[in-house]
Design an enzyme around this catalytic site. Structure first.
Site, PDB file in Angstrom:
ATOM      1  N   ASN A   9       0.872  -1.175   0.000  1.00  0.00           N
ATOM      2  CA  ASN A   9       0.000   0.000   0.000  1.00  0.00           C
ATOM      3  C   ASN A   9       0.906   1.221   0.000  1.00  0.00           C
ATOM      4  O   ASN A   9       1.505   1.548   1.025  1.00  0.00           O
ATOM      5  CB  ASN A   9      -0.889  -0.049   1.254  1.00  0.00           C
ATOM      6  CG  ASN A   9      -1.712   1.217   1.418  1.00  0.00           C
ATOM      7  OD1 ASN A   9      -1.783   2.045   0.526  1.00  0.00           O
ATOM      8  ND2 ASN A   9      -2.337   1.355   2.583  1.00  0.00           N
ATOM      9  N   TRP A  10       1.000   1.867  -1.156  1.00  0.00           N
ATOM     10  CA  TRP A  10       1.942   2.987  -1.264  1.00  0.00           C
ATOM     11  C   TRP A  10       1.393   4.277  -0.651  1.00  0.00           C
ATOM     12  O   TRP A  10       2.101   5.279  -0.588  1.00  0.00           O
ATOM     13  CB  TRP A  10       2.313   3.220  -2.741  1.00  0.00           C
ATOM     14  CG  TRP A  10       3.148   2.122  -3.342  1.00  0.00           C
ATOM     15  CD1 TRP A  10       3.493   0.929  -2.751  1.00  0.00           C
ATOM     16  CD2 TRP A  10       3.743   2.106  -4.641  1.00  0.00           C
ATOM     17  NE1 TRP A  10       4.264   0.181  -3.615  1.00  0.00           N
ATOM     18  CE2 TRP A  10       4.429   0.879  -4.791  1.00  0.00           C
ATOM     19  CE3 TRP A  10       3.757   3.007  -5.721  1.00  0.00           C
ATOM     20  CZ2 TRP A  10       5.127   0.542  -5.953  1.00  0.00           C
ATOM     21  CZ3 TRP A  10       4.446   2.669  -6.885  1.00  0.00           C
ATOM     22  CH2 TRP A  10       5.132   1.448  -6.985  1.00  0.00           C
ATOM     23  N   LYS A  11       0.132   4.264  -0.270  1.00  0.00           N
ATOM     24  CA  LYS A  11      -0.501   5.448   0.332  1.00  0.00           C
ATOM     25  C   LYS A  11      -0.263   6.688  -0.551  1.00  0.00           C
ATOM     26  O   LYS A  11      -0.239   6.568  -1.766  1.00  0.00           O
ATOM     27  CB  LYS A  11       0.002   5.645   1.767  1.00  0.00           C
ATOM     28  CG  LYS A  11      -0.182   4.369   2.595  1.00  0.00           C
ATOM     29  CD  LYS A  11      -0.026   4.572   4.068  1.00  0.00           C
ATOM     30  CE  LYS A  11      -0.230   3.229   4.772  1.00  0.00           C
ATOM     31  NZ  LYS A  11      -0.198   3.323   6.216  1.00  0.00           N
ATOM     32  N   HIS A  98      -9.468   1.111   4.499  1.00  0.00           N
ATOM     33  CA  HIS A  98      -8.238   1.255   5.279  1.00  0.00           C
ATOM     34  C   HIS A  98      -8.522   2.162   6.470  1.00  0.00           C
ATOM     35  O   HIS A  98      -9.325   3.096   6.370  1.00  0.00           O
ATOM     36  CB  HIS A  98      -7.135   1.847   4.390  1.00  0.00           C
ATOM     37  CG  HIS A  98      -5.800   1.819   5.070  1.00  0.00           C
ATOM     38  ND1 HIS A  98      -5.437   2.758   6.005  1.00  0.00           N
ATOM     39  CD2 HIS A  98      -4.768   0.953   4.983  1.00  0.00           C
ATOM     40  CE1 HIS A  98      -4.226   2.468   6.460  1.00  0.00           C
ATOM     41  NE2 HIS A  98      -3.802   1.380   5.856  1.00  0.00           N
ATOM     42  N   GLU A 100      -7.042   4.564   7.664  1.00  0.00           N
ATOM     43  CA  GLU A 100      -6.854   5.998   7.396  1.00  0.00           C
ATOM     44  C   GLU A 100      -8.079   6.580   6.688  1.00  0.00           C
ATOM     45  O   GLU A 100      -8.421   7.741   6.885  1.00  0.00           O
ATOM     46  CB  GLU A 100      -5.564   6.205   6.582  1.00  0.00           C
ATOM     47  CG  GLU A 100      -4.336   5.973   7.460  1.00  0.00           C
ATOM     48  CD  GLU A 100      -3.126   5.407   6.742  1.00  0.00           C
ATOM     49  OE1 GLU A 100      -3.056   5.477   5.496  1.00  0.00           O
ATOM     50  OE2 GLU A 100      -2.235   4.868   7.440  1.00  0.00           O
ATOM     51  N   GLU A 170      -5.732  -5.134  10.245  1.00  0.00           N
ATOM     52  CA  GLU A 170      -4.693  -4.141  10.522  1.00  0.00           C
ATOM     53  C   GLU A 170      -5.000  -3.424  11.832  1.00  0.00           C
ATOM     54  O   GLU A 170      -5.812  -2.490  11.853  1.00  0.00           O
ATOM     55  CB  GLU A 170      -4.650  -3.101   9.392  1.00  0.00           C
ATOM     56  CG  GLU A 170      -4.308  -3.691   8.035  1.00  0.00           C
ATOM     57  CD  GLU A 170      -3.698  -2.641   7.120  1.00  0.00           C
ATOM     58  OE1 GLU A 170      -2.555  -2.843   6.697  1.00  0.00           O
ATOM     59  OE2 GLU A 170      -4.332  -1.613   6.851  1.00  0.00           O
ATOM     60  N   GLY A 176       2.171   2.033  10.746  1.00  0.00           N
ATOM     61  CA  GLY A 176       3.133   3.129  10.634  1.00  0.00           C
ATOM     62  C   GLY A 176       3.840   3.475  11.937  1.00  0.00           C
ATOM     63  O   GLY A 176       4.517   4.485  12.025  1.00  0.00           O
ATOM     64  N   SER A 215       3.070  -2.446  10.367  1.00  0.00           N
ATOM     65  CA  SER A 215       4.514  -2.572  10.602  1.00  0.00           C
ATOM     66  C   SER A 215       5.054  -3.963  10.257  1.00  0.00           C
ATOM     67  O   SER A 215       5.942  -4.480  10.941  1.00  0.00           O
ATOM     68  CB  SER A 215       4.853  -2.182  12.042  1.00  0.00           C
ATOM     69  OG  SER A 215       4.486  -0.830  12.278  1.00  0.00           O
ATOM     70  N   GLY A 236       2.773  -1.118   4.298  1.00  0.00           N
ATOM     71  CA  GLY A 236       2.912   0.292   3.983  1.00  0.00           C
ATOM     72  C   GLY A 236       4.375   0.671   3.826  1.00  0.00           C
ATOM     73  O   GLY A 236       4.961   0.527   2.758  1.00  0.00           O
ATOM     74  N   GLY A 237       4.987   1.116   4.915  1.00  0.00           N
ATOM     75  CA  GLY A 237       6.360   1.620   4.875  1.00  0.00           C
ATOM     76  C   GLY A 237       7.345   0.724   4.138  1.00  0.00           C
ATOM     77  O   GLY A 237       8.084   1.183   3.255  1.00  0.00           O
TER      78      GLY A 237
HETATM   79  P1  PGA Z   1       2.698   0.073   7.692  1.00  0.00           P
HETATM   80  O1  PGA Z   1       1.273   0.331   6.989  1.00  0.00           O
HETATM   81  O2  PGA Z   1       3.248  -1.204   7.113  1.00  0.00           O
HETATM   82  O3  PGA Z   1       3.511   1.264   7.334  1.00  0.00           O
HETATM   83  O4  PGA Z   1       2.434  -0.046   9.155  1.00  0.00           O
HETATM   84  C1  PGA Z   1       0.387  -0.724   6.756  1.00  0.00           C
HETATM   85  C2  PGA Z   1      -0.881  -0.202   6.138  1.00  0.00           C
HETATM   86  O5  PGA Z   1      -1.319   0.889   6.524  1.00  0.00           O
HETATM   87  O6  PGA Z   1      -1.496  -0.848   5.263  1.00  0.00           O
END
Ligand code: PGA
Length: 258
Positions: A9-11, A98, A100, A170, A176, A215, A236-237
């Site tokens: 997920n590149w956000k 998600h 967010e 999640e 994050g 994470s 994500g990251g």
């Molecule tokens: P993260 O993000 O790996 O940076 O914790 C995961 C996500 O939000 O899908």
């Protein structure tokens, strides 16, 4: 033999030029690794970078998806993108709900339910995200919160289309933050999700993909992906660096044949 989906997920990262570079680097590592068909690799760039990513992963087997969609096929919805548009450009998956989106854009289970059904209707795989906040975990509400998100978000999903669905667990406190759930915490919630999915979709629940996100990185991938009800990750990251993303894909490839 186990199957995995490793999704990035590149956000809100990458211009089209950045997406071309990152997509190319991911495709190169994928070509070198050649994981079996039991491991699917997916990247989800921002809308405007999807095309550049697609062009640069061509032939590598890496799939491309989106991070959101609207629930209508067309209309006066300024700023929105419909599932059929994602399909037309070549997306196979779309992340829905998600945390967010739930937190910053007030997306509710009822709204997300419409999006899940719209994606399924269009033949795009929805990756429906669920997970508890830190307060909810501390108050011992994790399983109840996740259960409600699933029951409401998957309301009226037909038994036939359920096998297309992917769920991502999640925990919000792990996203994050560098603080992932332990493998045991992940497995506990995944097992509860699995048993609910079997209740809701008796024909498909046992085989549905449940991804872990929060994470996830090369250092903890082996431990978490080894758990029996974890079928992959939403990352994500660590998905923004080709090397760390490829290391997680390699871990899944190893586990898929072990
Ligand atoms: P993260 O993000 O790996 O940076 O914790 C995961 C996500 O939000 O899908």
């Amino acid at each position: 033999m186990r199957q995995f989906l490793i999704a990035g997920n590149w956000k809100m990262h990458t211009t089209p030029a950045d997406a071309a570079t990152l997509g190319k680097a991911i495709a190169e590592r994928q070509n070198a690794l050649k994981p079996s068909s039991r491991v699917q690799t997916l990247i989800c760039p921002p809308y405007i970078s999807i095309h550049a990513a697609l062009e640069n992963v061509k032939g590598s087997g890496v799939l491309v998806g989106a991070q959101n969609c609207h629930f209508e096929p067309k209309g006066a919805f300024t700023g929105e993108i419909a599932p059929n548009m994602l399909k037309a450009i070549g997306c196979t998956h779309v992340i829905i709900g998600h945390s967010e989106r739930r937190q910053y854009f007030s997306e509710t289970n009822a709204l997300l339910n419409k999006k899940v059904k719209a994606a399924l209707h269009e033949g795009i795989v929805p990756i429906y995200c669920v997970g508890e906040t830190l307060t909810e975990r501390q108050q011992d509400q994790t399983l109840q919160v996740v259960r409600t998100q699933l029951i409401d978000g998957l309301l009226d999903v037909s038994l036939q289309s359920a096998s297309q669905l992917v769920i991502a667990y999640e925990p919000v406190w792990a996203i994050g933050t560098g603080l992932s759930a332990t493998a045991e915490q992940a497995q506990e919630v995944h097992a509860a999700i699995r048993s609910l999915l079997k209740e809701l979709f008796p024909n498909a629940g046992a085989d549905m993909f449940i991804l872990y996100g929060g994470s996830l990185k090369p250092e903890n991938a082996d431990e978490i992906l080894s758990k029996p009800d974890v079928n992959g990750g939403l990352i994500g990251g660590a998905a923004l660096q080709a090397d760390s993303f490829a290391a997680i894909v390699a871990t899944a490839a190893k586990l898929s044949v072990s």
